[in-house]
Design a protein around this motif. Structure first.
Motif, PDB file in Angstrom:
ATOM      1  N   PHE A  14      24.689  17.551   7.273  1.00  0.00           N
ATOM      2  CA  PHE A  14      25.262  17.172   8.388  1.00  0.00           C
ATOM      3  C   PHE A  14      23.716  16.922   9.270  1.00  0.00           C
ATOM      4  N   ASN A  15      23.063  16.027   9.722  1.00  0.00           N
ATOM      5  CA  ASN A  15      21.301  15.840   9.449  1.00  0.00           C
ATOM      6  C   ASN A  15      21.419  15.373  11.290  1.00  0.00           C
ATOM      7  N   GLU A  16      20.115  15.841  11.589  1.00  0.00           N
ATOM      8  CA  GLU A  16      20.292  14.937  13.116  1.00  0.00           C
ATOM      9  C   GLU A  16      21.116  13.919  13.516  1.00  0.00           C
ATOM     10  N   HIS A  17      21.148  12.713  12.215  1.00  0.00           N
ATOM     11  CA  HIS A  17      21.789  11.559  13.012  1.00  0.00           C
ATOM     12  C   HIS A  17      23.097  11.992  13.469  1.00  0.00           C
ATOM     13  N   VAL A  18      23.480  12.934  12.765  1.00  0.00           N
ATOM     14  CA  VAL A  18      25.105  13.845  12.723  1.00  0.00           C
ATOM     15  C   VAL A  18      25.192  14.219  13.778  1.00  0.00           C
ATOM     16  N   MET A  19      24.326  15.118  14.130  1.00  0.00           N
ATOM     17  CA  MET A  19      23.991  16.594  15.087  1.00  0.00           C
ATOM     18  C   MET A  19      24.024  15.477  16.757  1.00  0.00           C
ATOM     19  N   LYS A  20      22.986  13.879  16.694  1.00  0.00           N
ATOM     20  CA  LYS A  20      22.657  13.405  17.735  1.00  0.00           C
ATOM     21  C   LYS A  20      24.624  13.391  18.180  1.00  0.00           C
ATOM     22  N   GLU A  21      24.727  12.482  17.050  1.00  0.00           N
ATOM     23  CA  GLU A  21      26.373  11.536  17.112  1.00  0.00           C
ATOM     24  C   GLU A  21      27.344  12.454  17.127  1.00  0.00           C
ATOM     25  N   ARG A  22      27.487  13.429  17.394  1.00  0.00           N
ATOM     26  CA  ARG A  22      28.482  14.581  17.479  1.00  0.00           C
ATOM     27  C   ARG A  22      28.137  15.398  18.589  1.00  0.00           C
ATOM     28  N   LEU A  23      27.727  16.401  18.982  1.00  0.00           N
ATOM     29  CA  LEU A  23      26.976  17.028  19.151  1.00  0.00           C
ATOM     30  C   LEU A  23      26.969  17.014  20.618  1.00  0.00           C
ATOM     31  N   PRO A  24      27.107  17.882  21.430  1.00  0.00           N
ATOM     32  CA  PRO A  24      26.850  17.436  23.235  1.00  0.00           C
ATOM     33  C   PRO A  24      25.156  16.905  23.592  1.00  0.00           C
ATOM     34  N   SER A  25      25.001  16.215  24.252  1.00  0.00           N
ATOM     35  CA  SER A  25      23.498  16.227  24.588  1.00  0.00           C
ATOM     36  C   SER A  25      22.590  17.408  24.926  1.00  0.00           C
ATOM     37  N   ALA A  26      22.783  18.180  25.643  1.00  0.00           N
ATOM     38  CA  ALA A  26      22.327  19.812  25.983  1.00  0.00           C
ATOM     39  C   ALA A  26      22.337  20.392  25.053  1.00  0.00           C
ATOM     40  N   SER A  30      18.707  21.365  22.645  1.00  0.00           N
ATOM     41  CA  SER A  30      18.700  22.715  22.233  1.00  0.00           C
ATOM     42  C   SER A  30      18.020  22.970  20.435  1.00  0.00           C
ATOM     43  N   ILE A  31      19.789  22.959  19.684  1.00  0.00           N
ATOM     44  CA  ILE A  31      19.501  22.651  18.581  1.00  0.00           C
ATOM     45  C   ILE A  31      18.088  21.978  18.004  1.00  0.00           C
ATOM     46  N   LYS A  32      17.304  21.174  18.926  1.00  0.00           N
ATOM     47  CA  LYS A  32      16.294  19.974  18.013  1.00  0.00           C
ATOM     48  C   LYS A  32      15.125  20.989  18.573  1.00  0.00           C
ATOM     49  N   ALA A  33      15.285  21.575  19.769  1.00  0.00           N
ATOM     50  CA  ALA A  33      13.622  22.101  19.752  1.00  0.00           C
ATOM     51  C   ALA A  33      13.494  23.370  19.069  1.00  0.00           C
ATOM     52  N   THR A  34      14.421  24.377  18.938  1.00  0.00           N
ATOM     53  CA  THR A  34      15.047  24.587  17.594  1.00  0.00           C
ATOM     54  C   THR A  34      14.433  24.850  16.125  1.00  0.00           C
ATOM     55  N   ILE A  35      14.674  23.319  15.270  1.00  0.00           N
ATOM     56  CA  ILE A  35      14.528  22.994  14.197  1.00  0.00           C
ATOM     57  C   ILE A  35      12.757  22.546  14.299  1.00  0.00           C
ATOM     58  N   ASP A  36      12.198  22.136  15.531  1.00  0.00           N
ATOM     59  CA  ASP A  36      11.500  21.389  15.673  1.00  0.00           C
ATOM     60  C   ASP A  36      10.189  22.098  16.074  1.00  0.00           C
ATOM     61  N   ASP A  37      10.349  22.912  16.770  1.00  0.00           N
ATOM     62  CA  ASP A  37       9.225  24.668  17.462  1.00  0.00           C
ATOM     63  C   ASP A  37      10.066  25.651  17.599  1.00  0.00           C
ATOM     64  N   VAL A  45      25.456  27.895  22.735  1.00  0.00           N
ATOM     65  CA  VAL A  45      25.052  27.066  21.504  1.00  0.00           C
ATOM     66  C   VAL A  45      25.284  26.780  20.198  1.00  0.00           C
ATOM     67  N   ALA A  46      24.813  28.240  19.091  1.00  0.00           N
ATOM     68  CA  ALA A  46      25.501  28.502  17.740  1.00  0.00           C
ATOM     69  C   ALA A  46      26.913  28.382  17.773  1.00  0.00           C
ATOM     70  N   ASN A  47      27.868  28.433  18.721  1.00  0.00           N
ATOM     71  CA  ASN A  47      29.170  28.456  18.544  1.00  0.00           C
ATOM     72  C   ASN A  47      29.272  27.421  18.369  1.00  0.00           C
ATOM     73  N   VAL A  48      28.753  26.326  19.572  1.00  0.00           N
ATOM     74  CA  VAL A  48      29.281  25.137  19.750  1.00  0.00           C
ATOM     75  C   VAL A  48      28.990  24.346  18.439  1.00  0.00           C
ATOM     76  N   VAL A  49      28.245  24.687  18.006  1.00  0.00           N
ATOM     77  CA  VAL A  49      27.069  23.963  16.460  1.00  0.00           C
ATOM     78  C   VAL A  49      27.825  23.205  15.469  1.00  0.00           C
ATOM     79  N   ALA A  50      28.605  25.656  15.028  1.00  0.00           N
ATOM     80  CA  ALA A  50      29.399  26.029  14.329  1.00  0.00           C
ATOM     81  C   ALA A  50      31.164  25.224  14.525  1.00  0.00           C
ATOM     82  N   SER A  51      31.890  25.178  15.941  1.00  0.00           N
ATOM     83  CA  SER A  51      32.727  24.020  15.366  1.00  0.00           C
ATOM     84  C   SER A  51      32.838  22.410  15.643  1.00  0.00           C
ATOM     85  N   VAL A  52      31.741  22.296  15.855  1.00  0.00           N
ATOM     86  CA  VAL A  52      31.822  20.859  15.565  1.00  0.00           C
ATOM     87  C   VAL A  52      31.069  20.895  14.071  1.00  0.00           C
TER      88      VAL A  52
END
Length: 695
Positions: A14-26, A30-37, A45-52
């Motif tokens: 479940f990498n960045e490519h999959v996240m970018k493809e499947r998650l809502p843009s917002a 948010s998850i990208k900011a968590t990973i990078d910064d 946000v975690a609920n949406v990520v968990a469901s996807v």
């Protein structure tokens, strides 16, 4: 290479490519900011990520999820929970919520904790590490996590590693600002080279010592070992090549960038090396690699041995830790193409030199295990003395800086190494030195001391933290300086002068170096029992506390866990030796002697003139070795009956090191000599030639 390699790479992640493809843009932002910064992750946000993530994992065949973590001993741990959530009407739905993604609750009292958790204090938590991607393995969604106690202490190896990565990033970012570079993050990168042995499954099954302890406790050296040097980089056996091909496929599916594979120096020994990655991801990948090596080997009728010294008399296996620092795509240990870049390079290089010298004992302790004790210093791996190899040319440059003299390059062009002008020198100026524990190899350092079975989190935690501390001190000294270039150059010069003792380009195997290292004041911690207590030296406790990596209590617990682990390993090995010797080897020798005696009696029955000289000699030799085995068993048994109390972990480990281990060697020597006398059909253990030189 299979045609679908590009398609399968990362297909179970479940990498960045999959996240970018499947998650809502917002949500993705948010998850990208968590990973990078390192920004906090909102529960919504975690609920949406968990469901996807759940839907994606189910598509990949997952029925369960697990928080995948790294306890203080062992490799990784998993507790699987089903996505299934029954409804009142007899049906069920598949469910996975944000709180289940972010946090789990395994039992914290059943893992080694060095006193941090008691049996009556079972609560512990796992916390998602979003910087290391989730993946699907064996029908389960695996979520890389940290593991801590109910009271907040780290109970794992990932948590201190992440803290150390934060520490070195913060300090390195400050350093780069002095050079006019504004970056958000500096990343410590790791590329672990994994060595291992492959033997046939049927040979492994007949070796109780290998099955129980991971190494051969008995075994005479084969007539042919590795002295012909034809195995290194040699053609792969078909069975091994098939194993490696399937292993590559499995690794690539999990996004593990396996790159290089080849035969190593010893017979039946091999190596796999990946492409560099962020330290915590690279270490997660290496732990998965070791797990998959074992699984895939079994499918090919093989067993993968990851012990540091599975066979006496041939090379053991290490795990070379290639370490560097990166910021915005720039390697901070690359000399660069301009003088100012060179000052930046020299600053970071000097910081590493100072850190390794100042905390050499802590770095040595990070790789101290009973398995690695058999390997270090064995004329095949680095010695137990830590030193840094920088090569002749870079060494000459550092000498010139330290002495304020002019450096003459190999091209005969003279370079003024004064404060105001810094040299431009070639990037690949170093040779390779296999005897060096810590070698600069062009744009990275190769720490060669870790053993093959180790979790590299410990070594990289120490390395990151020690370098971060030196960089912090550098920044404090540079604050308020009117002429930064002059001040930085002076710091480089003074620091090199203070820590030149750690630089050594010669042969680390020689007795002369051991004497020279002692003269220089370097540590020579020959075994784990000498090395591990250094974790609790005052300066080392202060380092970990100041850099917010480990509290004194957490550091104490780790020392305790490692000392306990040392004693437990040797206890198992000693009891296993006694069992094999008494139940198998001594009876085999007696059976063989009975057969020889019968042959002698039959010959005499035919004619008293027939010589039985050979039988008498064989009986005498085997009888002597059998007596020696039996006497050694009695001594070892007596030692095992008088162990010091477990509550004094250092005394117990010292007893095993200085009393039990020599007795084990005595038993082995007698048995190994007996092996070459007893008929092969009588000796119950496959010999080294059978195991190492299978077709």
């Amino acid at each position: 290479m299979p045609a679908n390699t590009k398609e399968i790479y990362g297909s179970m992640v479940f990498n960045e490519h999959v996240m970018k493809e499947r998650l809502p843009s917002a949500t993705y932002r948010s998850i990208k900011a968590t990973i990078d910064d390192g920004k906090p992750l909102d529960l919504e946000v975690a609920n949406v990520v968990a469901s996807v993530m759940k839907d994606w994992a189910i598509e990949k065949g997952a029925t369960h999820y697990t928080h995948w973590f790294q306890p203080l001993t062992g490799i990784t741990s998993e507790k699987h929970d089903s996505f299934l959530s029954p409804l009142g009407d007899g049906t069920a739905i598949m469910e996975f919520k944000g709180k289940e993604l972010i946090q789990g609750e395994p039992d914290a009292s059943s893992f080694p904790s060095g006193g941090l958790r008691a049996t009556a204090e079972a609560r512990g938590y796992t916390a998602w590490d979003p910087t290391s991607f989730a993946f699907v393995k064996d029908g389960a969604l695996c979520i890389p996590t940290a593991f801590c106690s109910y009271t907040g202490e780290a109970l794992d190896k990932k948590t201190p590693l992440l803290r150390s990565m934060k520490a070195i990033s913060q300090e390195a970012v400050k350093v780069l600002r002095f050079f006019g570079k504004h970056v958000e993050q500096v990343i410590s990168t790791v590329g672990p080279e994994q060595e291992y042995f492959l033997i046939r499954k049927e040979d492994y099954a007949r070796r109780e010592d290998l099955v129980v302890t991971g190494r051969t406790l008995f075994g005479h050296s084969p007539a042919k070992g590795q002295e012909l040097e034809e195995h290194y980089f040699g053609a792969l056996r078909p069975q091994v090549a098939a194993f490696m091909a399937e292993l590559d496929q499995e690794l690539w599916r999990l996004g593990i960038p396996a790159k290089t594979k080849h035969n190593e120096a010893a017979p039946a020994q091999h190596e796999l090396a990946p492409i560099f990655d962020t330290a915590n991801k690279a270490i997660d990948y290496n732990l998965l690699t070791m797990e998959l090596m074992r699984k895939v080997a079994e499918r090919h009728g093989l067993v993968c041995l990851l012990h540091e010294k599975p066979f006496e008399g041939v090379n053991g296996s290490g795990k070379h830790d290639n370490w560097s620092l990166s910021a915005g795509g720039e390697n901070l240990l690359d000399p660069g193409d301009t003088p100012m870049d060179n000052l930046q390079f020299l600053t970071f290089l000097t910081a590493v030199i100072a850190a390794v010298d100042e905390y050499q004992d802590l770095l040595r302790a990070s790789v101290a295990t009973p398995g690695n004790d058999h390997r270090l210093g064995g004329n095949e791996a680095p010695p137990a003395i830590i030193s840094i190899f920088v090569g002749d040319e870079l060494g000459a440059i550092l000498d010139a800086i330290a002495s304020d003299s002019t450096y003459t390059a190999k091209s005969e062009s003279k370079i003024d190494l004064g404060v105001d002008v810094l040299p431009v020198f070639p990037k690949d100026t170093t040779d390779r030195n296999r005897t060096s524990p810590f070698a600069f190899t062009g744009n990275k350092f190769e720490f060669r001391m870790p053993g093959s079975s180790m979790n590299l989190a410990d070594a990289n935690t120490v390395l990151n933290t020690a370098v971060a501390k030196v960089l912090k001190d550098f920044c404090a000294e540079m604050e308020g300086q009117e002429d930064f270039t002059s001040a930085a150059a002076k710091w480089v010069r003074d620091t090199i002068r203070a820590h030149r003792r750690i630089l050594f380009n010669g042969d680390g195997y020689t007795a002369e170096w051991e004497a020279e290292a002692e003269r220089r004041g370097l540590f020579n911690l020959r075994n784990a029992v000498e090395a591990l207590p250094r974790m609790l030296a005052e300066k080392n406790i202060a380092l970990m506390q100041e850099m917010n990596v480990l509290t004194p209590v957490e550091l104490q617990s780790r020392c305790e866990v490692e000392l306990e682990h040392y004693s437990k390993v040797l206890n198992i090995e000693a009891l296993t030796m006694l069992g094999i010797a008494r139940r198998s080897l001594i009876p085999a020798a007696l059976d063989f002697m009975g057969s020889v005696a019968k042959t002698a009696a039959r010959k005499k029955a035919v004619s008293s003139a027939i010589s039985i000289h050979s039988e008498e000699q064989i009986l005498s030799s085997v009888s002597r070795d059998t007596d020696l085995m039996n006497d050694a068993c009695n001594r070892l048994d007596d030692l095992m009956s008088h162990l010091p109390p477990k509550r004094d972990s250092l005394a117990l480990a010292g007893y095993f090191c200085h009393q039990v281990l020599p007795a084990m060697r005595e038993l082995r020597n007698a048995a190994d000599h007996c092996e070459i006398l007893v008929g092969k059909e009588y000796w119950p253990l496959p010999n080294y030639s059978e195991m190492l030189f299978y077709v």
